[in-house]
Motif scaffolding. Structure first.
Motif, PDB file in Angstrom:
ATOM      1  N   GLY A 232      -2.960   3.561  -3.242  1.00 30.43           N
ATOM      2  CA  GLY A 232      -2.697   2.378  -2.433  1.00 30.43           C
ATOM      3  C   GLY A 232      -3.142   1.100  -3.115  1.00 30.43           C
ATOM      4  O   GLY A 232      -2.467   0.067  -3.050  1.00 30.43           O
TER       5      GLY A 232
ATOM      6  N   LEU B 178       1.431   4.338  -2.790  1.00 28.98           N
ATOM      7  CA  LEU B 178       1.385   5.765  -2.480  1.00 28.98           C
ATOM      8  C   LEU B 178       2.648   6.465  -2.981  1.00 28.98           C
ATOM      9  O   LEU B 178       2.582   7.545  -3.585  1.00 28.98           O
ATOM     10  CB  LEU B 178       1.228   5.975  -0.972  1.00 28.98           C
ATOM     11  CG  LEU B 178      -0.090   5.506  -0.340  1.00 28.98           C
ATOM     12  CD1 LEU B 178      -0.052   5.704   1.177  1.00 28.98           C
ATOM     13  CD2 LEU B 178      -1.286   6.248  -0.926  1.00 28.98           C
TER      14      LEU B 178
ATOM     15  N   PHE C  64       0.846  -1.199   0.000  1.00 31.95           N
ATOM     16  CA  PHE C  64       0.000   0.000   0.000  1.00 31.95           C
ATOM     17  C   PHE C  64       0.882   1.248   0.000  1.00 31.95           C
ATOM     18  O   PHE C  64       0.654   2.186  -0.789  1.00 31.95           O
ATOM     19  CB  PHE C  64      -0.907  -0.020   1.228  1.00 31.95           C
ATOM     20  CG  PHE C  64      -1.976   1.038   1.241  1.00 31.95           C
ATOM     21  CD1 PHE C  64      -3.222   0.806   0.685  1.00 31.95           C
ATOM     22  CD2 PHE C  64      -1.742   2.277   1.839  1.00 31.95           C
ATOM     23  CE1 PHE C  64      -4.216   1.784   0.703  1.00 31.95           C
ATOM     24  CE2 PHE C  64      -2.724   3.257   1.861  1.00 31.95           C
ATOM     25  CZ  PHE C  64      -3.960   3.009   1.300  1.00 31.95           C
TER      26      PHE C  64
END
Length: 455
Positions: free
Chosen positions: A374, A295, A291
């Motif tokens: 994400g 980002l 995740f």
């Protein structure tokens, strides 16, 4: 939920609260609430209200992109039906007569959802998570300034006058007395929020003069985005009633820090409710790292949704007055110099705080954008860079420094367009480019001061 299911719920709610009038609300791209005001009886018995879909290509100044920028657009301005969400109905606590304000979803008369609606964009991203058996959990933190009323935009903003009759003149982070300066305003704000069932957690004084922050309890992203939109409206109204303005501009005063909208994010297994960001031994999981990897890879390209205005990028400059605004997408444990902070927490609360978004951003789009990045990391099993230890500011600015370059990055990122929607992405780019052009038609006082007689 279908209209047939919602109608009895609305009827009961209206009857229980004695509702005589309804404000039918839709968030545009900027986060401005638009819609219609109707008598309660007509709203319940006269069918669904309608609006033209062109409200989603309107700029913050009320204009529209040039025709060549919206070649994909349907020039007929099709009607949309507004469908109420019975989970997003609130009182208008400052109204003289009992009034409801209801957030609506938008559908064409053919039954298709309107892809450009910010609330739909967030729903679209949440459906991707639901298909994988995951439930995102969000906790927003929203900063804002209280300022003196200012009716001439040529004059800089000033801190308001508090109970002592004086303006703040120095940094008073976390000061209780500085918050108490505005007790009458905040007491009424809390009364209004309680009447609307807004799930506020804490109120603190931030770094800037007259700058505050409100934290929300964690929960469902769609519900929290609704609540942030309603909170902004409520606070502005409350401030006006106390003779001042509340502003969510990212950088309203040159010599004060900017205002952010931090988003804490975690991910639950839908079946058993456990936090998939933590392994059985309590350590951060592979999904957690993927995740963060997403980002880091995609947040620079989605900055136009997190920093949507020319003013937004003034907050993201590293200066003596920028406060703790991030200029990177590094991550680290309990480190406020990184864009992606991981707070110290027990395993069940393992989360990542995205610190990039400004308070001026549309909360639906902020949450959709962050979760989309994400998700791409989860699907691509992207690995993050090692966590940052110490100050990340020494690495310099790793983000777009203006709205123009940011829009170029979004334009070139097809994976994000695939998730957010091709039509939405093109529309958003067209609107923001039109706003950028409008900004450049205004000659600033700095230019007159330093260039008029020197060049």
């Amino acid at each position: 939920m279908s209209n047939r299911q919602e109608q009895p719920l609305l009827n009961d709610w209206f009857q229980n609260h004695g509702i005589t009038e309804v404000e039918c609300l839709v968030s545009d791209l900027t986060g401005i609430l638009k819609g219609k005001i109707m008598p309660a009886g007509k709203y319940l018995n006269g069918g669904r209200p309608r609006l033209p879909d062109s409200i989603f290509i309107q700029t913050v100044t009320g204009g529209y992109p040039d025709d060549e920028d919206i070649r994909f657009w349907n020039p007929a301005e099709r009607d949309m039906e507004l469908v109420p969400d019975a989970n997003a109905i609130y009182l208008v606590p400052w109204a003289e007569d009992p009034t409801a304000q209801i957030i609506h979803d938008c559908f064409y008369l053919t039954g298709e959802p309107v892809e450009l609606a910010p609330r739909y964009v967030l729903k679209r991203v949440l459906e991707l998570y639901a298909a994988r058996g995951w439930t995102p959990v969000i906790a927003p933190e929203v900063e804002f300034y209280l300022v003196k009323t200012n009716t001439d935009s040529d004059y800089p903003l000033e801190p308001p006058i508090g109970r002592t009759g004086r303006q703040e003149s120095s940094r008073q982070s976390f000061s209780i007395d500085a918050v108490n300066e505005f007790d009458p305003l905040f007491e009424e704000m809390y009364d209004y929020c309680e009447a609307m069932n807004l799930d506020l957690d804490t109120l603190i004084h931030e770094e800037g003069a007259g700058q505050m922050e409100v934290n929300f309890q964690h929960g469902d992203p769609l519900t929290l985005a609704d609540q942030v939109v309603m909170f902004k409206r409520t606070l502005r109204e409350t401030a006006l009633r106390h003779g001042m303005y509340a502003t969510f501009m990212a950088k309203p005063m040159a010599n004060e820090p900017g205002s952010s909208m931090h988003i804490h994010q975690s991910l639950l297994d839908t079946k058993d409710g456990h936090n998939v960001f933590a392994d059985a031994d309590g350590q951060p999981s592979k999904l957690f790292h993927h995740f963060i990897g997403g980002l880091q890879r995609y947040l620079p390209s989605v900055m136009p949704l997190l920093a949507p205005n020319v003013n937004s990028y003034r907050r993201l400059m590293r200066t003596e007055t920028s406060g703790s605004a991030p200029i990177n997408v590094e991550w680290g444990m309990d480190n406020r110099t990184v864009g992606l902070r991981v707070p110290v927490s027990p395993p069940e609360a393992t989360r990542v705080e995205n610190r990039l978004a400004g308070a001026d951003a549309n909360p639906y789009l902020v949450m959709a954008a962050s979760l989309a990045c994400g998700y791409l990391g989860l699907m691509g099993r992207l690995e993050p860079r090692p966590p940052m230890v110490g100050s990340a500011w020494s690495g310099g600015n790793k983000l777009p420094d203006d709205i123009g370059p940011a829009l170029d990055l979004l334009h070139d990122c097809q994976p994000l367009a695939d998730i957010l929607g091709e039509r939405f992405t093109h529309s958003y780019l067209a609107v923001k480019r039109a706003e950028h052009r409008a900004y450049f038609q205004v000659i600033s006082s700095w230019e007159r001061e330093h260039l008029l007689l020197r060049v």
